[in-house]
Design a protein around this motif. Structure first.
Motif: not given
Length: 773
Positions: A260, A263, A265-267, A269-271, A273, A304-305
């Protein structure tokens, strides 16, 4: 007491048994397959069906010799024979009596022995009765512990009245080592046989009881482990209800908190999780849990960012580069151009530079200075000797001990997406059966692909497009062309004498003084002395050996000061040889007077420029041309072209056209031990030939370089800067250069240009007008 009696001697065929032993009064099936054994069996069947059965000591021997067979066996009667489909003969034998082999009467076709029959008789007495009772009791207890033999076995054995037969029957029903069975067979005396059997039974029963205890202990341990697992699962459920966080539950909660806060990327974050969910379901004791945890840690640790946003200050960057390195103007200019573009565009797009040059010119240290000038993180990896593709792309997670490749490891170390990433020694990568790392580098260094770099371990595309990659190499020919095409090549040819002097006085000498605990007051070296160190004690393109020589001077000065010989050391031209020894190298100097057939040429080497005297001698002969001085093919061809040009211009030069038939010409380039090659000596050789054939001397103040054609055109060459500096060092006042090299003179230091005259020529006629007096 039992009394052993010896019976008659008999000649019997012998059947060696492998892993088997037959006792008297025992009926047993045997499988016979060996040729010798079959012939012995046939011999027995032809005579009286009697055969001697003796066990061989080593079951691995297929063709036993007499020394491989026990000497005591059992005389048996062959009761039945049956040939099996596979060629083996199955025999039913009945043991009759013990026998001892005295000697072998036949060994070649089959075994035949002279044996002594061993019979035993006994008189009943209390000792034998006690032994029989003890053996029977021990055998009963053994059967109870082992649970391998049935109750009928004990009943059949217990009914035997003869003590000797009883011992044999019990031994036949025990799974004993062959040496123990043989010991019982060899015990002819009944008392001795019963005592031996009693000892063996006692030992075997103790071993069985110990095995039983161990088995019970293991079973209890397994039950305890299962119980602990059940209780642990109950405890987890209770902790979950109470909100306590320990073990795997606490680990998962910690990872979710990190997820949480990160920071990502969405892809990604999903991986992460999804992997945390997998980790939660894996048992605490499973090895897969540690693999998943390591993978999650890598995904969370990578930037990543994260992008540092240092303020771009061109003036500061320029000052930093100048402070760290002297010269190297092209590289510095390229870095400043990159910064200017970044400042205008406002977004990061990393260039891929390849610094090519000989060792010691400062390629690696320059990359560090670039990172310092840009105020960015610096990461360096060495590619020398890397021959495994997984070093670049990483290992797949199915392998034990898998890790990401060096690129991803470097990004984790940097902690930002815009570091300066140095790939050192890119020309020294190798390839073999494990893969081709040079091809794997294509994705890293291709601006069109590295925004989605794929590492086998991470499995998620990673953006490398904002990284500033700098690669270094000593040579380009070992770098694959597709990889070279992705990089912007900047050549660092090496330092001139003037640059080396500035570097030595301003950078290397202060650095080595500090490293050796010296100050300016304790050690002083003049510029003239340092110039001699450069000229006479080093020969290199860079300054690595020069720094070693300066360090040597500092060490000797430190020794003299500590020893109390001097308080202050001054290195001069006169005492330099006392510190560094005699000079190691020499450099060319201009001729002292004008000479015929001798011309000063200019050469370029990896260690810089040098002058090259070319000599031509013409003597009466038959037109032979000799070329010496360890010249390469290109230089020999230049000499041939120069001679052809002179022959074509013989009339204009007032040379007899028949000179080629009446004279021998010898062209020599001194320092014959050093290989030389290249086309730039063409006009020099032609001038020397013209001088020798016309008898006109050559102006000693002139040096020249350029390629010649058969028509006399002068073509451009390389290394103008280095050649000009060597000419200036040698005392040359005028240099003849091809006209197409006029643009290269701008690279020559202004101090040299002011003291020398540059004459640009297009044709050989202009060269001769300038050079010949």
């Amino acid at each position: 007491m039992a009394q052993a009696e010896m019976t008659e001697e008999r000649i019997l065929p012998l059947l060696p048994l492998r892993g088997l032993l037959v006792y008297p009064a025992t009926v047993l099936h045997l499988d016979v397959g060996r040729e010798k054994s079959v012939r012995a069996l046939d011999k027995a069947m032809v005579e009286d069906h009697m055969i001697l059965l003796a066990t061989q000591m080593d079951t691995q021997i297929d063709d036993p010799m007499p020394e491989d067979i026990y000497t005591v066996g059992t005389v048996a009667r062959v009761k039945q024979m049956m040939k099996l489909p596979n060629g083996t003969i199955r025999v039913l034998v009945e043991g009759i009596e013990r026998a001892k082999i005295l000697d072998y009467t036949e060994e070649d076709e089959w075994f035949e022995v002279r044996a002594e029959i061993l019979n035993s008789s006994f008189h009943a007495n209390p000792e034998i009765d006690a032994l029989v009772r003890a053996v029977t009791q021990q055998f009963e207890q053994f059967l109870q512990v082992s649970k391998k033999n049935t109750a009928e076995t004990y009943a059949a054995v217990a009914d035997i009245d003869d003590p000797g037969r009883l011992a044999d029957a019990i031994a036949a029903n025990l799974s004993l080592k062959m040496k123990d069975k043989q010991a019982i067979l060899e015990a002819v005396d009944v008392t001795e046989r019963l005592e031996t059997l009693l000892q063996i039974l006692s030992d075997e029963r103790e071993i069985l009881e110990l095995e039983k205890k161990i088995s019970q202990r293991v079973r209890k341990q397994m039950e305890r482990t299962q119980k602990e697992y059940y209780l642990r699962e109950q405890m987890k459920a209770i902790q979950k209800e109470l909100g306590d966080k320990e073990g795997r539950v606490a680990e998962v909660e910690e990872l979710r908190a990190q997820l949480e806060q990160a920071d990502l990327p969405e892809s990604v974050y999903e991986r992460v999780d999804k992997e945390i969910d997998r980790l939660e379901k894996v048992p605490q004791s499973s090895a897969e849990g540690s693999v998943i945890r390591t993978y999650i840690d890598w995904l969370l640790a990578l930037p990543w960012k994260v992008e540092d946003q240092p303020e771009i200050d061109i003036h500061r960057a320029s000052a930093v580069l100048d402070a760290d390195h002297y010269g190297l103007e092209k590289v510095k200019e390229r870095i400043i151009e990159y910064l200017a573009v970044q400042k205008l565009v406002g977004e990061h797009r990393g260039p891929i530079l390849c610094l090519v040059g000989p060792p010691g010119v400062g390629k690696t240290s320059l990359a560090k200075s670039v990172a310092h000038a840009l105020n960015r993180k610096f990461v360096r990896i060495s590619l020398g000797g890397v021959r495994d593709e997984a070093e670049i792309r990483g290992h797949r997670r199915t392998y034990v001990g898998a890790m990401p490749g060096r690129i991803i490891q470097g990004m984790k170390t940097a902690g930002t997406m815009i570091p300066v990433f140095l790939l050192d020694e890119i020309d020294k990568m190798a390839s073999d059966f494990r893969g081709d790392p040079a091809s794997a580098m294509l994705e890293v260094l291709d601006p069109e692909q590295n925004s989605t770099f794929s590492d086998h371990y991470i499995e998620i595309p990673y953006d490398l497009s904002k990284v500033m990659f700098i690669t270094t190499a000593n040579t380009l020919h070992t770098i694959p062309q597709p990889l070279l095409d992705r990089m912007e090549t900047i050549y660092i040819s090496g330092y001139t004498e003037v640059e080396k002097l500035r570097i030595a006085m301003d950078y290397l000498l202060p650095k080595q003084r500090k490293a050796h605990g010296l100050t300016k007051d304790k050690l002083s070296i003049s510029q003239d002395t340092m110039l001699r160190v450069i000229r006479e004690y080093t020969r290199e393109a860079g300054v690595r050996n020069l720094e070693r020589q300066i360090a040597s001077l500092c060490r000797k000065a430190a020794k003299m000061i500590v020893a109390g010989e001097k308080k202050r050391v001054t290195v001069t031209l006169k005492n330099l040889s006392q510190f560094l020894g005699t000079q190691r190298y020499r450099y060319g100097m201009a001729e002292q007077e004008d000479q015929i057939g001798v011309v000063t040429g200019l050469a370029w080497t990896e260690a810089g420029g040098d002058i090259l005297a070319i000599e031509v001698s013409v003597v009466e002969g038959k037109g032979r041309l000799n070329i010496t001085g360890q010249l390469g093919d290109v230089m020999k061809e230049s000499a041939q072209a120069a001679l052809s040009y002179i022959r074509g211009r013989a009339k204009e030069l007032s040379i007899s056209p028949e000179f080629i038939e009446t004279h021998d010409i010898h062209i020599h380039v001194p320092e014959g031990a050093i290989p030389k090659d290249g086309p730039s000596a063409g006009i020099t050789i032609a001038t020397a030939l013209a001088s020798a054939l016309t008898g006109r001397p050559v102006d000693r103040r002139i040096a020249m370089t350029g390629e010649i054609t058969l028509r006399g055109r002068v073509l451009p060459i390389g290394g103008v800067k280095e050649k000009s500096l060597s000419a200036h060092r040698a005392g040359i006042q005028k240099i003849l250069l091809p006209r197409d090299n006029q643009k290269d003179v701008d690279e020559v230091p202004e101090s040299v240009r002011e003291k020398m005259e540059f004459v640009f020529v297009e044709h050989m006629d202009e060269v001769l007008r300038q050079a010949l007096k």
